[in-house]
Design a protein around this motif. Structure first.
Motif, PDB file in Angstrom:
ATOM      1  N   PRO A  79      52.790  54.455 103.083  1.00 23.59           N
ATOM      2  CA  PRO A  79      52.044  54.122 101.665  1.00 23.59           C
ATOM      3  C   PRO A  79      51.349  55.284 101.187  1.00 23.59           C
ATOM      4  N   PHE A  80      50.939  56.302 101.902  1.00 26.72           N
ATOM      5  CA  PHE A  80      50.302  57.355 101.612  1.00 26.72           C
ATOM      6  C   PHE A  80      49.053  56.845 100.837  1.00 26.72           C
ATOM      7  N   THR A  81      48.383  56.252 101.458  1.00 26.75           N
ATOM      8  CA  THR A  81      46.979  55.558 100.976  1.00 26.75           C
ATOM      9  C   THR A  81      46.012  56.139 101.884  1.00 26.75           C
ATOM     10  N   GLY A  82      46.084  56.466 102.989  1.00 25.67           N
ATOM     11  CA  GLY A  82      45.137  56.946 103.873  1.00 25.67           C
ATOM     12  C   GLY A  82      44.699  55.919 104.794  1.00 25.67           C
ATOM     13  N   ASP A  83      44.363  56.057 105.859  1.00 29.84           N
ATOM     14  CA  ASP A  83      44.174  54.808 107.215  1.00 29.84           C
ATOM     15  C   ASP A  83      42.407  54.643 107.093  1.00 29.84           C
ATOM     16  N   THR A  84      42.292  53.513 107.734  1.00 36.18           N
ATOM     17  CA  THR A  84      41.006  53.017 107.546  1.00 36.18           C
ATOM     18  C   THR A  84      40.061  54.164 108.195  1.00 36.18           C
ATOM     19  N   ASN A  85      40.288  54.822 109.183  1.00 39.40           N
ATOM     20  CA  ASN A  85      39.271  56.189 109.619  1.00 39.40           C
ATOM     21  C   ASN A  85      38.999  56.925 108.404  1.00 39.40           C
ATOM     22  N   GLY A 139      76.149  62.699 120.008  1.00 34.48           N
ATOM     23  CA  GLY A 139      76.237  63.262 118.935  1.00 34.48           C
ATOM     24  C   GLY A 139      74.932  63.493 118.155  1.00 34.48           C
ATOM     25  N   MET A 140      74.974  64.386 117.375  1.00 33.80           N
ATOM     26  CA  MET A 140      73.848  64.809 116.695  1.00 33.80           C
ATOM     27  C   MET A 140      73.316  63.754 115.828  1.00 33.80           C
ATOM     28  N   PRO A 141      72.159  63.683 115.308  1.00 35.61           N
ATOM     29  CA  PRO A 141      71.482  62.710 114.440  1.00 35.61           C
ATOM     30  C   PRO A 141      72.124  62.878 113.044  1.00 35.61           C
ATOM     31  N   ARG A 142      72.409  61.869 112.286  1.00 36.88           N
ATOM     32  CA  ARG A 142      72.974  61.916 110.841  1.00 36.88           C
ATOM     33  C   ARG A 142      71.814  61.209 109.940  1.00 36.88           C
ATOM     34  N   PHE A 143      70.764  60.631 110.437  1.00 36.57           N
ATOM     35  CA  PHE A 143      69.544  59.938 109.656  1.00 36.57           C
ATOM     36  C   PHE A 143      68.316  59.892 110.697  1.00 36.57           C
ATOM     37  N   ILE A 144      67.254  60.299 110.191  1.00 32.99           N
ATOM     38  CA  ILE A 144      66.038  60.328 110.817  1.00 32.99           C
ATOM     39  C   ILE A 144      65.091  59.403 109.963  1.00 32.99           C
ATOM     40  N   VAL A 145      64.588  58.807 110.581  1.00 32.88           N
ATOM     41  CA  VAL A 145      63.094  57.812 110.015  1.00 32.88           C
ATOM     42  C   VAL A 145      62.190  58.437 110.431  1.00 32.88           C
ATOM     43  N   GLU A 146      61.073  58.653 109.719  1.00 33.84           N
ATOM     44  CA  GLU A 146      59.693  58.848 110.175  1.00 33.84           C
ATOM     45  C   GLU A 146      58.811  57.694 109.503  1.00 33.84           C
ATOM     46  N   VAL A 147      58.275  57.208 110.250  1.00 36.03           N
ATOM     47  CA  VAL A 147      57.053  56.082 109.950  1.00 36.03           C
ATOM     48  C   VAL A 147      55.790  56.718 110.163  1.00 36.03           C
ATOM     49  N   ALA A 195      55.688  53.244 100.968  1.00 34.17           N
ATOM     50  CA  ALA A 195      56.086  51.832 101.311  1.00 34.17           C
ATOM     51  C   ALA A 195      55.166  51.823 102.831  1.00 34.17           C
ATOM     52  N   THR A 196      54.795  50.460 102.965  1.00 33.89           N
ATOM     53  CA  THR A 196      54.206  50.071 104.360  1.00 33.89           C
ATOM     54  C   THR A 196      55.430  50.207 105.425  1.00 33.89           C
ATOM     55  N   SER A 197      54.989  50.263 106.712  1.00 30.12           N
ATOM     56  CA  SER A 197      56.397  50.235 107.570  1.00 30.12           C
ATOM     57  C   SER A 197      56.938  49.113 107.818  1.00 30.12           C
ATOM     58  N   THR A 198      56.260  47.823 107.333  1.00 29.21           N
ATOM     59  CA  THR A 198      56.973  46.502 107.240  1.00 29.21           C
ATOM     60  C   THR A 198      58.196  46.544 106.124  1.00 29.21           C
ATOM     61  N   VAL A 199      57.696  46.967 104.925  1.00 30.16           N
ATOM     62  CA  VAL A 199      58.873  47.005 104.017  1.00 30.16           C
ATOM     63  C   VAL A 199      59.857  47.959 104.407  1.00 30.16           C
ATOM     64  N   GLY A 200      59.304  49.284 104.867  1.00 30.60           N
ATOM     65  CA  GLY A 200      60.336  50.250 105.174  1.00 30.60           C
ATOM     66  C   GLY A 200      61.384  49.814 106.218  1.00 30.60           C
ATOM     67  N   ALA A 201      61.061  48.837 107.094  1.00 27.87           N
ATOM     68  CA  ALA A 201      61.957  48.249 108.028  1.00 27.87           C
ATOM     69  C   ALA A 201      62.999  47.686 107.581  1.00 27.87           C
ATOM     70  N   THR A 249      44.545  61.332  97.691  1.00 24.64           N
ATOM     71  CA  THR A 249      45.955  62.173  97.102  1.00 24.64           C
ATOM     72  C   THR A 249      46.717  62.446  98.226  1.00 24.64           C
ATOM     73  N   VAL A 250      46.724  61.523  99.261  1.00 24.73           N
ATOM     74  CA  VAL A 250      47.741  61.771 100.418  1.00 24.73           C
ATOM     75  C   VAL A 250      49.036  62.043  99.947  1.00 24.73           C
ATOM     76  N   PHE A 251      49.658  61.157  99.187  1.00 27.94           N
ATOM     77  CA  PHE A 251      50.862  61.243  98.525  1.00 27.94           C
ATOM     78  C   PHE A 251      51.098  62.724  97.733  1.00 27.94           C
ATOM     79  N   ASP A 252      50.149  63.054  97.014  1.00 28.05           N
ATOM     80  CA  ASP A 252      50.292  64.282  96.151  1.00 28.05           C
ATOM     81  C   ASP A 252      50.343  65.502  97.150  1.00 28.05           C
ATOM     82  N   GLN A 253      49.539  65.470  98.242  1.00 30.55           N
ATOM     83  CA  GLN A 253      49.520  66.508  99.266  1.00 30.55           C
ATOM     84  C   GLN A 253      50.787  66.519 100.032  1.00 30.55           C
ATOM     85  N   PHE A 254      51.426  65.607 100.439  1.00 29.51           N
ATOM     86  CA  PHE A 254      52.669  65.299 100.912  1.00 29.51           C
ATOM     87  C   PHE A 254      53.619  66.154 100.044  1.00 29.51           C
TER      88      PHE A 254
END
Length: 169
Positions: free
Chosen positions: A106-112, A68-76, A162-168, A135-140
């Motif tokens: 979290p839209f904060t940017g990563d270490t790199n 069956g086709m997806p009814r909900f998608i989570v992108e982390v 949110a972080t992936s831990t919180v999102g899970a 401004t990662v969130f703003d660009q998103f």
């Protein structure tokens, strides 16, 4: 007992929007009503690392079709929203215009990004810092708002800052 839990794990766009933002999307849609305080322009060429191609996502949907086709998608890890927009575009082409895509980041940017943006031109070209934050969130939001206002269904992409831990949870 398993079926009600499975249904709860496949919320509608409206249910998710109400849960995350306590607003009916028909009255106040978080993407469409984004105020864009830094006047960030949509940009689909600046970030070179989007790896989700429409063909690949279509192949995944073909495999899932048996169940069956997806009814909900989570992108982390959504960063600027390119992959979410790709998925929404494919879903729309398949007439699946109300499959929610929950974008957890979290839209904060990563270490790199933080370590390299001043020295590495390839990173500095897509990193923008205003008022001491990326401004990662703003660009998103600018990218998704542009796509929703022009080409994809407004009933797909929802940010969850949110972080992936919180999102899970």
């Amino acid at each position: 007992a398993l079926l009600p839990r499975a249904v709860a794990l496949q919320p509608s766009f409206k249910e998710l929007h109400l849960e995350l933002f306590a607003k009916d999307p028909e009255i106040h849609h978080v993407v469409q009503n984004f105020s864009n305080p830094y006047d960030i322009r949509p940009n689909f060429k600046n970030y070179p690392h989007s790896n989700l191609l429409p063909e690949f996502f279509t192949e995944i949907l073909d495999i899932l079709h048996m169940e069956g086709m997806p009814r909900f998608i989570v992108e982390v890890g959504s960063l600027h929203g390119h992959s979410a927009i790709q998925m929404a575009t494919v879903l729309d082409k398949l007439q699946m215009t109300e499959v929610p895509i929950l974008c957890i980041d979290p839209f904060t940017g990563d270490t790199n990004m933080w370590a390299s943006y001043q020295q590495d031109q390839s990173v500095g070209g897509w990193v923008n810092i205003i008022d001491g934050r990326m401004t990662v969130f703003d660009q998103f939001m600018a990218n998704v708002q542009f796509a929703v206002n022009r080409s994809v269904s407004k009933y797909h992409i929802l940010p969850f800052q949110a972080t992936s831990t919180v999102g899970a949870r």
